[in-house]
Enzyme design. Structure first.
Site, PDB file in Angstrom:
ATOM      1  N   ASP A   1     -42.974 -12.252  -0.731  1.00 38.08           N
ATOM      2  CA  ASP A   1     -41.648 -11.630  -0.677  1.00 38.08           C
ATOM      3  C   ASP A   1     -40.805 -12.081   0.504  1.00 38.08           C
ATOM      4  O   ASP A   1     -39.607 -12.349   0.358  1.00 38.08           O
ATOM      5  CB  ASP A   1     -41.783 -10.100  -0.682  1.00 38.08           C
ATOM      6  CG  ASP A   1     -42.605  -9.555   0.480  1.00 38.08           C
ATOM      7  OD1 ASP A   1     -43.516 -10.276   0.963  1.00 38.08           O
ATOM      8  OD2 ASP A   1     -42.351  -8.407   0.895  1.00 38.08           O
TER       9      ASP A   1
ATOM     10  N   HIS B   1     -46.563 -14.510   4.971  1.00 38.70           N
ATOM     11  CA  HIS B   1     -45.403 -14.564   4.094  1.00 38.70           C
ATOM     12  C   HIS B   1     -44.693 -13.241   3.857  1.00 38.70           C
ATOM     13  O   HIS B   1     -43.691 -13.214   3.145  1.00 38.70           O
ATOM     14  CB  HIS B   1     -45.800 -15.185   2.743  1.00 38.70           C
ATOM     15  CG  HIS B   1     -46.863 -14.424   2.005  1.00 38.70           C
ATOM     16  ND1 HIS B   1     -47.189 -14.706   0.695  1.00 38.70           N
ATOM     17  CD2 HIS B   1     -47.691 -13.416   2.373  1.00 38.70           C
ATOM     18  CE1 HIS B   1     -48.156 -13.909   0.304  1.00 38.70           C
ATOM     19  NE2 HIS B   1     -48.482 -13.110   1.300  1.00 38.70           N
ATOM     20  N   HIS B   2     -45.184 -12.151   4.422  1.00 35.02           N
ATOM     21  CA  HIS B   2     -44.533 -10.850   4.189  1.00 35.02           C
ATOM     22  C   HIS B   2     -43.526 -10.470   5.273  1.00 35.02           C
ATOM     23  O   HIS B   2     -42.723  -9.557   5.055  1.00 35.02           O
ATOM     24  CB  HIS B   2     -45.584  -9.738   4.101  1.00 35.02           C
ATOM     25  CG  HIS B   2     -46.507  -9.851   2.934  1.00 35.02           C
ATOM     26  ND1 HIS B   2     -46.053  -9.977   1.631  1.00 35.02           N
ATOM     27  CD2 HIS B   2     -47.865  -9.849   2.868  1.00 35.02           C
ATOM     28  CE1 HIS B   2     -47.094 -10.051   0.817  1.00 35.02           C
ATOM     29  NE2 HIS B   2     -48.202  -9.983   1.539  1.00 35.02           N
ATOM     30  N   ALA B   3     -43.578 -11.102   6.432  1.00 33.56           N
ATOM     31  CA  ALA B   3     -42.674 -10.723   7.518  1.00 33.56           C
ATOM     32  C   ALA B   3     -41.222 -10.882   7.067  1.00 33.56           C
ATOM     33  O   ALA B   3     -40.846 -11.906   6.496  1.00 33.56           O
ATOM     34  CB  ALA B   3     -42.951 -11.570   8.754  1.00 33.56           C
TER      35      ALA B   3
END
Length: 385
Positions: A175, A133-135
């Site tokens: 994010d 989920h951070h990419a």
């Protein structure tokens, strides 16, 4: 009759690894699936292979030039400076062989899970390799190369025009998914995480609420460091059902990072296995109440790969597949097989017994702080009592 649930898996997913000394270790999939099988909760008909996400699918979320750099990243002639410009070749995101193909396979696994659910082949589908989920749109971040959850949500929006509720309970703020849909009122991103004051990526404040048409479709609940079960679960149960009923999604996509556990070496939260039984129970119920059962789930963080991840994700699959698990002993055969690999003694029960961990001295202060955060969040969306 529609199948209850499918689990996306192939051995190719194990290649998503940054090296033996890196904290993100996809070897965790092997003891996890073995525990599920040992407990009799996984049969061959549950399994479904992933596929490669196409460049076109990836470009719904990621810039074309970033995809090109990932495709070229493991070639010898690429400059280190160019890699680092895109978040690659760093301590967090070192390049590994076939980095594009493996990352595209992880993303394709979540796309397959989404298609299985949206086309009605099964009510629920799980890709434990997903949840990266951070990419970001043009940059690797936080052990994440492609943002599989965001790509799947974009595909659901494009193909089915469905309203999507994204629930993220990883200890780190979701994010990348948030920013991908920050302007979209048809995708509500809800993240419950450790406050960014102490933890990567440093975002996820209650005031990050979406922009333009998407204002209000982004909800963040930052918890204080060292939050324990009671406060964590009170927060989750106060916020998630109210938001879900208010938004009325067509499908839920949930991210199940299990790094809020007391044992996890990367975060400062102090939960036990109790929250990893409750989270899927609540989401499962909401999926049936609001979405005709449509529920897609992905993995995420989890850095104690022997003591925590297998147990947490076994509870998740048990709930998704209609074979819920309670408090029980872990079979001796599984313990004997995997104990030689673990640097710490493995727990012999699926749950964490009461009193296993010492209470946090600041418990009341932390609890009250989290209550104020919940009140603030619900008031901002007009759902406080």
């Amino acid at each position: 009759m529609k199948e209850k649930a499918r689990l996306i898996y192939s051995e190719g997913l194990l290649r998503y690894r940054f090296g033996d000394s890196h904290p993100f270790d996809n070897r965790r999939l092997e003891p996890t699936l073995d525990l599920i099988r040992t407990l009799g909760r996984l049969q061959d008909h549950h399994l479904h292979p992933p596929r490669l996400a196409t460049d076109e699918e990836l470009s719904q979320v990621h810039d074309r030039d970033y995809i090109t750099v990932v495709q070229e990243a493991d070639q010898e002639n690429i400059l280190q400076e160019r890699l680092e410009e895109y978040g690659l070749g760093t301590e967090d995101n070192p390049v590994f062989p076939r980095i594009h193909q493996t990352s595209a396979l992880v993303t394709g696994g979540t796309l397959e899970a989404a298609e299985i659910v949206m086309s009605g082949q099964a009510q629920h589908a799980l890709n434990l390799s997903g949840g990266l989920h951070h990419a970001l749109r043009g940059k690797a971040s936080g052990f994440c190369i492609y943002n599989d959850a965001a790509v799947a949500i974009a595909q659901i929006r494009q193909k089915y025009q469905a309203r999507v509720l994204y629930i993220d309970t990883d200890a780190h703020h979701g994010d990348g998914v948030q920013w991908a849909f920050y302007h979209d009122p048809e995708v509500l991103t809800l993240s419950i995480h450790e406050t960014g004051r102490y933890l990567f990526p440093g975002t996820g404040n209650v005031y990050e609420r979406g922009h333009d048409a998407g204002l209000g479709a982004c909800i963040n609940v930052p918890l204080d460091a060292f939050t324990e079960d009671a406060s964590w679960l009170d927060t989750f149960q106060q916020v998630v059902p109210r938001i879900a009923w208010s938004f009325k999604p067509d499908v839920i996509l949930s991210q199940h990072g299990c790094d809020a556990h007391h044992y996890d070496p990367q975060t400062h939260l102090s939960a036990t296995m109790k929250i990893y039984r409750v989270i899927p129970q609540v989401i499962h119920q909401l999926a049936h109440e609001l979405c005709d059962g449509r529920w897609i789930a992905v993995g995420g963080g989890g850095y104690d790969i022997w003591r925590v991840v297998p147990r947490a994700w076994t509870y998740l699959w048990g709930e998704m597949s209609g074979q819920p698990l309670g408090e029980m002993e872990i079979p001796r055969s599984w313990l004997e097989k995997w104990q030689p690999h673990s640097p710490q003694p493995l727990p012999d029960t699926l749950h964490d017994p009461e009193g296993l961990f010492e209470p946090i001295p600041r418990r009341e202060e932390i609890t009250q702080k989290n209550k104020r955060t919940v009140y603030q969040v619900l008031r901002m969306v007009g759902l406080s009592e």
